[in-house]
Design an enzyme around this catalytic site. Structure first.
Site, short mmCIF file in Angstrom:
data_model
loop_
_atom_site.label_atom_id
_atom_site.label_comp_id
_atom_site.label_asym_id
_atom_site.label_seq_id
_atom_site.Cartn_x
_atom_site.Cartn_y
_atom_site.Cartn_z
N GLU A 68 -3.03 12.75 1.66
CA GLU A 68 -1.68 12.61 2.18
C GLU A 68 -0.65 12.51 1.06
O GLU A 68 0.45 13.05 1.14
CB GLU A 68 -1.57 11.37 3.08
CG GLU A 68 -2.46 11.39 4.32
CD GLU A 68 -3.80 10.72 4.07
OE1 GLU A 68 -4.27 10.74 2.91
OE2 GLU A 68 -4.39 10.19 5.02
N GLY A 322 -9.83 13.81 -8.73
CA GLY A 322 -8.71 14.69 -9.06
C GLY A 322 -9.08 16.04 -9.66
O GLY A 322 -8.22 16.73 -10.19
N ASN A 348 -9.63 19.06 4.28
CA ASN A 348 -8.67 20.13 3.99
C ASN A 348 -9.39 21.36 3.43
O ASN A 348 -10.14 21.27 2.46
CB ASN A 348 -7.65 19.60 2.97
CG ASN A 348 -6.56 20.60 2.66
OD1 ASN A 348 -6.39 21.59 3.36
ND2 ASN A 348 -5.82 20.34 1.61
N GLU A 351 -7.09 24.11 -0.01
CA GLU A 351 -7.24 24.16 -1.47
C GLU A 351 -8.29 25.19 -1.87
O GLU A 351 -8.11 25.91 -2.85
CB GLU A 351 -7.61 22.78 -2.00
CG GLU A 351 -6.50 21.75 -1.89
CD GLU A 351 -6.96 20.36 -2.31
OE1 GLU A 351 -6.25 19.74 -3.10
OE2 GLU A 351 -8.02 19.92 -1.83
#
Length: 447
Positions: A68, A322, A348, A351
């Site tokens: 988010e 990350g 998600n 990406e």
């Protein structure tokens, strides 16, 4: 009448959270002891600031976790560029989000941990930072925060709004829905990420005139920067992967590693030189996977140890934060986890699509089903949804057929670009018109 009931229920909620505040304080200390809160900055969760507030207007963006938070960054960058006279405050809840996002924000953005939803923490936070507008991301409906902001004439927006089926059941309970309706009425703008979410919001008595559509902000997430040392290591890994059969299982949850390792073993019989990259949802899970495999005599390369792919090593486990975007660029095939066990809700997929991966996902994808449906509508080859027992065959087909693999990679990339075009601009325009101008007008400032 419903509004009056909502205010009564809110008073009960406020009294309960006030009474439970000492226990919540102790719980935060316990979380700090377990490493779940920042060891030095955990008091920010109690509304105690760690940085000075600059003079002038301040806009606050809040997200819970990493996904988010990354959604908010493109809008924050737009805000910084177009309203340089405004200070931007960003908050998240989790330490994992903090460790990644602190390196991605513009330098002049203030970054704090979000306050818990107790009267003392929220009142202290709002009194100190005095935001003119608050942008909440996805599903952050907290009564003390929302009602407190409204009482202080702070403009509210909910971006990428989503209400899961479970949350909908909770918020729509007869005793709770007056409070739900009261909270939703305080927003000036709500941007749901799908039609389904908009319907749920309206069933929860959200005023329809504040709902607007602009697309899913997850499509707008930009590249995550890595330091030079990490970039060199990734380039070395890329060279080691040259001319090898490679696939990646990303964002996997506990229990799914058994599915993915079973798939790896089956594929190894067909492609002996195959490399399987495993990226767990939580880094500590990656270390556990590596240790268990090594106990069984399996050679594993672990990212945090900076291991190289030595001869005989076919499994690479990523237990760092990350770096998911960078690893998507190293592999032609991405299997998105959090979707192969009942009760899962998916992750998600944009990406992986942006990186040009052929995308596979399991059958349990929750609110991400709208993303898969949108991409498949634009190009049926963009996302392949399979169950665990079919995954071996689906991957083997892609690894054996170069043309099929390239077609699925191109389809995913095309669908992503079609869906991501103009989202940040649309969100900015809606925020500027419905929220920021009103926020400034509330302060009596010149527009």
């Amino acid at each position: 009448m419903s509004r009056e009931r909502g205010e009564v229920i809110y008073k009960i909620y406020r009294a309960l959270t006030y009474g439970l505040s000492p226990l919540i304080h102790l719980h935060l200390r316990w979380r700090k002891f377990r490493g779940l809160e920042h060891p030095l900055r955990w008091r920010e969760r109690l509304g105690i600031p760690s940085q000075p507030r600059p003079r002038g207007t301040l806009f606050w963006f809040h997200a819970v976790s990493l996904g988010e938070g990354l959604c908010a960054i493109p809008v924050i960058k737009c805000c910084v560029e177009r309203r340089p006279d405004v200070t931007v405050l960003m908050t998240t809840t989790t330490t994992s989000a903090f460790e990644v996002i602190k390196h991605q924000l513009p330098k002049n953005v203030i970054y704090q941990f979000s306050p818990v939803d107790t009267p003392a923490a929220i009142d202290s936070f709002l009194r100190y930072w005095k935001p003119s507008a608050i942008m909440l991301i996805e599903s952050e409906l907290w009564p003390n925060l929302i009602i407190g902001a409204a009482k202080n004439r702070i403009a509210l927006a909910l971006l990428n709004a989503r209400i899961s089926a479970k949350s909908y059941d909770s918020w729509s309970q007869p005793f709770i829905i007056p409070l739900t309706s009261l909270m939703l009425s305080k927003f000036l703008l709500i941007l749901p990420l799908s039609t389904t979410q908009a319907i749920r919001l309206q069933l929860l008595q959200c005023p329809p005139f504040i709902i607007n559509f602009c697309g899913d902000l997850k499509y707008a997430v930009g590249n995550i920067d890595t330091d030079e040392g990490d970039q060199r290591a990734l380039k070395e890994l890329q060279l080691q992967l040259t001319n090898r059969k490679v696939w990646m299982a990303s964002s996997i949850h506990k229990g799914e590693e058994k599915v993915m390792l079973g798939v790896h073993n089956a594929l190894k019989q067909i492609h002996p030189d195959i490399i399987t990259i495993i990226v767990p949802r939580h880094p500590q899970h990656g270390e556990q996977i590596a240790l268990e495999l090594e106990k069984d005599g399996v050679r594993v390369a672990l990212r945090s140890r900076h291991d190289k792919l030595m001869p005989g090593t076919n499994i690479y486990v990523v237990d760092t934060l990350g770096e998911l975007q960078q690893f998507y660029r190293l592999t032609p095939i991405a299997v998105i986890g959090g979707s192969f066990l009942p009760g899962s809700a998916g992750h998600n997929i944009s990406e992986a699509a942006a990186a040009g991966c052929a995308i596979l996902t399991g059958p349990y994808i929750g609110h991400f089903s709208h993303m898969a449906t949108e991409m498949q509508r634009l190009n049926p080859l963009s996302v392949l949804q399979v169950s665990g027992h079919i995954l071996v065959k689906a991957l083997s087909n892609l690894l054996s057929d170069v043309k099929l693999l390239e077609a699925r990679q191109e389809a995913a990339k095309q669908a992503y670009h079609a869906l991501s075009c103009g989202i940040t601009e649309n969100v900015w325009s809606l925020l500027d018109f419905h929220v920021f101008r009103i926020a400034l007008a509330n302060q009596g400032l010149m527009l």
